[in-house]
Motif scaffolding. Structure first.
Motif, PDB file in Angstrom:
ATOM      1  N   ALA A 170     -40.660 -59.732-103.668  1.00 44.97           N
ATOM      2  CA  ALA A 170     -41.245 -60.614-102.657  1.00 44.97           C
ATOM      3  C   ALA A 170     -40.249 -61.661-102.164  1.00 44.97           C
ATOM      4  O   ALA A 170     -40.288 -62.074-101.000  1.00 44.97           O
ATOM      5  CB  ALA A 170     -42.492 -61.298-103.222  1.00 44.97           C
TER       6      ALA A 170
ATOM      7  N   TYR B  56     -50.254 -61.752 -98.466  1.00 47.08           N
ATOM      8  CA  TYR B  56     -49.148 -62.642 -98.822  1.00 47.08           C
ATOM      9  C   TYR B  56     -48.349 -61.993 -99.958  1.00 47.08           C
ATOM     10  O   TYR B  56     -48.888 -61.710-101.028  1.00 47.08           O
ATOM     11  CB  TYR B  56     -49.703 -63.998 -99.264  1.00 47.08           C
ATOM     12  CG  TYR B  56     -48.684 -65.108 -99.323  1.00 47.08           C
ATOM     13  CD1 TYR B  56     -48.048 -65.544 -98.166  1.00 47.08           C
ATOM     14  CD2 TYR B  56     -48.386 -65.741-100.524  1.00 47.08           C
ATOM     15  CE1 TYR B  56     -47.139 -66.590 -98.210  1.00 47.08           C
ATOM     16  CE2 TYR B  56     -47.486 -66.788-100.584  1.00 47.08           C
ATOM     17  CZ  TYR B  56     -46.857 -67.210 -99.420  1.00 47.08           C
ATOM     18  OH  TYR B  56     -45.952 -68.235 -99.465  1.00 47.08           O
ATOM     19  N   PRO B  57     -47.057 -61.713 -99.768  1.00 47.34           N
ATOM     20  CA  PRO B  57     -46.284 -60.945-100.755  1.00 47.34           C
ATOM     21  C   PRO B  57     -46.316 -61.521-102.168  1.00 47.34           C
ATOM     22  O   PRO B  57     -46.340 -60.769-103.147  1.00 47.34           O
ATOM     23  CB  PRO B  57     -44.865 -60.960-100.178  1.00 47.34           C
ATOM     24  CG  PRO B  57     -45.058 -61.111 -98.709  1.00 47.34           C
ATOM     25  CD  PRO B  57     -46.259 -62.005 -98.557  1.00 47.34           C
TER      26      PRO B  57
ATOM     27  N   SER C 166     -48.383 -59.343-105.429  1.00 48.62           N
ATOM     28  CA  SER C 166     -47.869 -58.851-106.712  1.00 48.62           C
ATOM     29  C   SER C 166     -48.941 -58.910-107.793  1.00 48.62           C
ATOM     30  O   SER C 166     -48.968 -58.071-108.702  1.00 48.62           O
ATOM     31  CB  SER C 166     -46.651 -59.682-107.134  1.00 48.62           C
ATOM     32  OG  SER C 166     -47.011 -61.036-107.332  1.00 48.62           O
TER      33      SER C 166
ATOM     34  N   CYS D 249     -51.843 -54.546-100.749  1.00 47.60           N
ATOM     35  CA  CYS D 249     -50.843 -55.264-101.552  1.00 47.60           C
ATOM     36  C   CYS D 249     -49.527 -54.493-101.598  1.00 47.60           C
ATOM     37  O   CYS D 249     -48.445 -55.065-101.441  1.00 47.60           O
ATOM     38  CB  CYS D 249     -51.359 -55.493-102.967  1.00 47.60           C
ATOM     39  SG  CYS D 249     -52.769 -56.617-103.084  1.00 47.60           S
TER      40      CYS D 249
ATOM     41  N   SER E   6     -47.753 -54.630 -98.290  1.00 43.84           N
ATOM     42  CA  SER E   6     -47.150 -55.939 -98.079  1.00 43.84           C
ATOM     43  C   SER E   6     -45.762 -56.016 -98.706  1.00 43.84           C
ATOM     44  O   SER E   6     -44.799 -56.483 -98.077  1.00 43.84           O
ATOM     45  CB  SER E   6     -48.050 -57.034 -98.674  1.00 43.84           C
ATOM     46  OG  SER E   6     -47.423 -58.299 -98.602  1.00 43.84           O
ATOM     47  N   LEU E   7     -45.642 -55.529 -99.948  1.00 47.74           N
ATOM     48  CA  LEU E   7     -44.354 -55.573-100.630  1.00 47.74           C
ATOM     49  C   LEU E   7     -43.379 -54.546-100.061  1.00 47.74           C
ATOM     50  O   LEU E   7     -42.175 -54.795-100.009  1.00 47.74           O
ATOM     51  CB  LEU E   7     -44.551 -55.352-102.133  1.00 47.74           C
ATOM     52  CG  LEU E   7     -45.148 -56.549-102.878  1.00 47.74           C
ATOM     53  CD1 LEU E   7     -45.406 -56.211-104.331  1.00 47.74           C
ATOM     54  CD2 LEU E   7     -44.234 -57.766-102.784  1.00 47.74           C
TER      55      LEU E   7
ATOM     56  N   VAL F  61     -41.830 -56.143 -97.108  1.00 44.91           N
ATOM     57  CA  VAL F  61     -40.829 -57.136 -97.494  1.00 44.91           C
ATOM     58  C   VAL F  61     -39.521 -56.454 -97.902  1.00 44.91           C
ATOM     59  O   VAL F  61     -38.424 -56.894 -97.511  1.00 44.91           O
ATOM     60  CB  VAL F  61     -41.369 -58.004 -98.654  1.00 44.91           C
ATOM     61  CG1 VAL F  61     -40.258 -58.835 -99.258  1.00 44.91           C
ATOM     62  CG2 VAL F  61     -42.483 -58.920 -98.163  1.00 44.91           C
TER      63      VAL F  61
END
Length: 260
Positions: free
Chosen positions: A154, A196-197, A201, A221, A224-225, A228
């Protein structure tokens, strides 16, 4: 070529005293958690809750800052010691040098996760919170270690962005601290928490999924990562050749004036 860079960076790790700062920060995370346990806020503490609080403290205050500090230091060593221009005379680009360092850092932060897990279990033996068992201990090790590695992913864009600045990792530490602390606010809304990274997690390891108010979307999730990491890869490819140009400018010969 990449495997040679990785092997070389692994050899260098034993010379970095800053790694002890990472161990100290992992201990600080557990000690901070134990300090909060004495607060009379109505919480019932057991080993599972201890693990959850360690993970939360790592996410919001300790680990993003720790990651950026250590990774940034390892990357910037070649610039601060003025050895990068010598390394780049070998047929290896700054892109691959940076990639090798980031891979080594990823493995290093998995080790830090294991160290943090060890401190958590030691704290459990010292304090004696109820509910300890081998299955829960294994779960704690897996969750703490996995979250720490995912937090590294992240924070990766911040590390890459500040990698070309001399001592730029200090700026990265500040950004990472704010970034990590923002997880507290993102956690108040599950949709934002899944996107939200930093908090994503937690979703991947199913953090506090027993709570009726917690609804993780694992796919969101993971996406999201992945986004990133994709941004980080693009940033790495985007800085190709820039560092070499900067070094060539610095390496111009000084013109000695003739005469008296």
């Amino acid at each position: 070529m990449l495997h040679i860079v990785i092997k070389t960076e692994c050899y260098k790790l034993k010379r970095y005293n800053i790694l002890w700062a990472g161990v100290a920060l992992m201990l600080l995370s557990v000690l901070l958690t134990l300090f909060t346990s004495i607060a009379n806020d109505g919480s019932v503490w057991d080993f599972a809750y201890l693990t959850e609080q360690v993970i939360k403290n790592n996410m919001t205050m300790i680990f993003p800052m720790c990651i950026t500090l250590i990774a940034g230091y390892i990357i910037s060593r070649e610039q601060t010691q003025d050895t990068l221009k010598n390394i780049l005379t070998v047929p290896v680009s700054f892109k691959w040098l940076l990639t090798g360092k980031l891979i080594v850092c990823g493995g290093l932060f998995i080790i830090f996760g294991l160290i943090c897990s060890f401190f958590t279990i030691v704290a459990e033996f010292l304090i004696g919170f109820p509910g300890f068992g081998v299955p829960l201990a294994i779960k704690a090790v897996v969750q703490i270690t996995a979250v720490n590695f995912l937090l590294y992913l992240a924070v990766l864009p911040i590390i890459v962005l500040t990698s070309q600045l001399t001592s730029g990792f200090l700026v990265g530490v500040i950004l990472a601290f704010v970034y990590g602390y923002g997880g507290l606010f993102a956690a108040r809304n599950m949709t934002l928490a899944n996107l939200y990274p930093i908090t994503a997690s937690l979703g991947i390891v199913d953090y506090r999924s027993y709570d009726e108010a917690v609804h993780w979307n694992i796919l969101m999730c993971i996406c999201s990562l992945i986004l990133v990491v994709g941004i980080s890869v693009m940033l790495i490819f985007g800085i190709k050749g820039q560092e070499l140009k900067q070094i060539n400018k610095k390496s111009k010969k000084v013109v000695i004036k003739k005469g008296w």
